[in-house]
Enzyme design. Structure first.
Site, PDB file in Angstrom:
ATOM      1  N   THR A  77     113.450   3.811  -0.209  1.00 14.11           N
ATOM      2  CA  THR A  77     113.443   3.632   1.248  1.00 14.11           C
ATOM      3  C   THR A  77     111.988   3.660   1.720  1.00 14.11           C
ATOM      4  O   THR A  77     111.323   2.640   1.707  1.00 14.11           O
ATOM      5  CB  THR A  77     114.305   4.698   1.962  1.00 14.11           C
ATOM      6  OG1 THR A  77     113.925   6.001   1.499  1.00 14.11           O
ATOM      7  CG2 THR A  77     115.780   4.471   1.702  1.00 14.11           C
ATOM      8  N   LYS A 133     114.569   8.602  -5.981  1.00 17.73           N
ATOM      9  CA  LYS A 133     113.904   8.120  -4.782  1.00 17.73           C
ATOM     10  C   LYS A 133     113.777   9.268  -3.798  1.00 17.73           C
ATOM     11  O   LYS A 133     114.570  10.212  -3.795  1.00 17.73           O
ATOM     12  CB  LYS A 133     114.640   6.940  -4.143  1.00 17.73           C
ATOM     13  CG  LYS A 133     116.052   7.209  -3.652  1.00 17.73           C
ATOM     14  CD  LYS A 133     116.174   7.860  -2.300  1.00 17.73           C
ATOM     15  CE  LYS A 133     115.373   7.117  -1.260  1.00 17.73           C
ATOM     16  NZ  LYS A 133     115.401   7.891   0.033  1.00 17.73           N
ATOM     17  N   ASN A 187     107.324   8.494  10.255  1.00 20.29           N
ATOM     18  CA  ASN A 187     108.619   8.916  10.763  1.00 20.29           C
ATOM     19  C   ASN A 187     108.865   8.474  12.193  1.00 20.29           C
ATOM     20  O   ASN A 187     110.010   8.253  12.591  1.00 20.29           O
ATOM     21  CB  ASN A 187     108.762  10.438  10.612  1.00 20.29           C
ATOM     22  CG  ASN A 187     109.088  10.823   9.187  1.00 20.29           C
ATOM     23  OD1 ASN A 187     110.212  10.708   8.756  1.00 20.29           O
ATOM     24  ND2 ASN A 187     108.062  11.222   8.435  1.00 20.29           N
ATOM     25  N   THR A 224     117.615  16.008  -5.118  1.00 24.47           N
ATOM     26  CA  THR A 224     116.693  15.269  -4.275  1.00 24.47           C
ATOM     27  C   THR A 224     117.477  14.245  -3.496  1.00 24.47           C
ATOM     28  O   THR A 224     118.693  14.202  -3.573  1.00 24.47           O
ATOM     29  CB  THR A 224     115.606  14.589  -5.118  1.00 24.47           C
ATOM     30  OG1 THR A 224     114.716  13.917  -4.236  1.00 24.47           O
ATOM     31  CG2 THR A 224     116.190  13.588  -6.071  1.00 24.47           C
ATOM     32  N   SER A 277     112.074   1.295  13.180  1.00 22.34           N
ATOM     33  CA  SER A 277     111.572   0.064  13.807  1.00 22.34           C
ATOM     34  C   SER A 277     111.715  -1.121  12.850  1.00 22.34           C
ATOM     35  O   SER A 277     111.672  -0.975  11.652  1.00 22.34           O
ATOM     36  CB  SER A 277     110.102   0.225  14.171  1.00 22.34           C
ATOM     37  OG  SER A 277     109.957   1.302  15.070  1.00 22.34           O
ATOM     38  N   GLU A 307     105.539  11.246   2.225  1.00 21.49           N
ATOM     39  CA  GLU A 307     105.131  10.400   3.344  1.00 21.49           C
ATOM     40  C   GLU A 307     103.784  10.873   3.909  1.00 21.49           C
ATOM     41  O   GLU A 307     103.667  11.979   4.423  1.00 21.49           O
ATOM     42  CB  GLU A 307     106.201  10.419   4.427  1.00 21.49           C
ATOM     43  CG  GLU A 307     107.469   9.700   3.991  1.00 21.49           C
ATOM     44  CD  GLU A 307     108.616   9.848   4.954  1.00 21.49           C
ATOM     45  OE1 GLU A 307     109.572   9.061   4.859  1.00 21.49           O
ATOM     46  OE2 GLU A 307     108.583  10.771   5.801  1.00 21.49           O
TER      47      GLU A 307
END
Length: 409
Positions: free
Chosen positions: A156, A182, A404, A193, A409, A280
């Protein structure tokens, strides 16, 4: 960019006898990306799974639990990215069941022999028609060597696919372990996870599979955090195809059981640490080691207090040796009888604090030198006993907020 993490080399990912993997572009959320993966298992494979402890768990988690508890002989797995099918109520359950029915129909299986997994945006209807339309292509693509394609197909917000392999000698026979995972955000696993799949061709007593999956999770994925959030979709699946030809492992504490666990844990830890390295917005990979506790549990408690602290994580991002933040986290971790005068704190080899205060030889420039590194070890000695444990985390940067904020979007 991820911290010292490269995409896996497909030639270094060993096929696991009894597993074929296919990937397709189904347009589940965005066009032109791999987003639908099937894993096809030979008859006789054994499965162990552990799932999120989040009470708002996703529809596929609920269906997987039902199918495994029913004792179905699992023959196929379907994974979609782009949509979590979480927070979708009865309709989400119906759509998850439809995905099982669709794959089962194409493979001439019963629906309960299929396990569904989803990851992506929460509270949006699963586009089941796109999954149904994409399944024939995924099945046609299925090959034993497609682990790298699958690692890419389940991503993702990951920037790098995550996969690893190992080999070991068990019962005089060479066995193979390969896995993919992932995850990059919403990571504070309370079992595993976001999604992880680890397979081996070793023969294992099927009754051991759930305990084995839990041990692997506890030794790897349950030692990481990026942002302290436990996902609605967390799942770790461990698959044994029994194709290696070894005498079945009947006890995890036997010599063969230990050799097999070591290979499995090596792959699981590589995957778990890859998630942190690809956190991230992460710029640093941080090992938090807590020693001298009365129990491993209280060591983890302290380690997670440090690893979850936004103040600690932002200080690491800024390369700021504001080490009082670490000591404060140790103090509020929840150990009521903790004696601060027995605590020692280290940044790598630099002795920062002792006996409840600044070490007399500590210099700010030494702390800053360590904080500027991309890989850092924080070591806390509690002075309470002989237990120890380790957690892996990352820093918290401006990019984490941006990623985040823009996710949907």
């Amino acid at each position: 960019m991820p911290v010292h993490l490269n995409a896996p080399d497909p030639t270094q990912l060993h096929p696991v006898a009894g597993v074929r993997i296919g990937v397709a572009e189904a347009g589940i959320r965005k066009a032109g990306r791999k987003d639908l993966t099937v894993m096809l298992l030979d008859e006789g494979a054994s499965i162990g799974g552990v799932f999120t402890q989040n009470r708002f768990c996703a529809a596929p988690v609920q269906i997987c639990r039902q199918h495994l508890q029913a004792g179905a002989a699992v023959r196929a797995i379907v994974v979609n990215t782009g949509n979590a099918n979480a927070g979708t109520g009865d309709d989400g359950l119906a759509r998850a069941r439809r995905s099982c029915q669709a794959l089962a129909g194409l493979l001439q299986l019963r629906p309960e022999q299929v396990l569904p997994f989803s990851t992506g945006v929460i509270m949006e209807p699963l586009p089941i028609e796109r999954i149904e339309a994409g399944l024939p292509a995924a099945i046609a693509d299925a090959r034993p060597a497609h682990w790298a394609r699958a690692a890419e197909g389940i991503m993702t917000t990951d920037t790098v696919p995550k996969a690893a392999s190992a080999r070991a000698r068990v019962g005089g026979v060479d066995i193979t372990v390969t896995g993919i995972a992932k995850g990059a955000g919403m990571i504070r696993p309370n079992m595993a996870t976001m999604l992880g799949f680890v397979a081996t061709d070793a023969a294992i007593d099927p009754a051991l599979m759930t305990a084995l999956a839990r041990e692997l999770a506890d030794g790897s994925f349950n030692r990481i955090t990026i942002d302290g959030d436990t996902s609605t979709n967390d799942a770790l699946l461990v698959i044994a195809t029994h194709r290696a030809g070894n005498a079945p492992v009947t006890a995890l504490d036997s010599a063969d059981g230990q050799a097999l666990k070591a290979a499995l844990l090596s792959v699981a830890r590589q995957l778990a640490q890859a998630i942190v390295r690809d956190g991230e917005g992460a710029t640093k990979f941080i090992t938090v080691r807590v020693e001298g506790g009365q129990t491993a549990g209280e060591c983890r408690q302290v380690a997670y207090a440090i690893a979850h602290s936004p103040l600690v994580k932002t200080a690491f991002f800024a390369s700021d040796p504001n080490l009082g933040r670490i000591l404060a986290a140790v103090g509020y971790a929840g150990i009521a009888d903790l004696d601060q005068t027995r605590i020692d704190l280290y940044l790598d080899e630099v002795h920062v604090a002792t006996r409840g205060g600044r070490h007399p030889d500590y210099r700010e420039e030494d702390g800053q030198r360590v904080m500027k590194q991309q890989e850092i070890t924080v070591r806390v000695v509690l002075g309470r006993g002989g237990a120890a444990d380790t957690v892996w985390t990352c820093d918290l940067s401006h990019d984490y907020v941006s990623i985040n904020a823009d996710y949907r979007s």
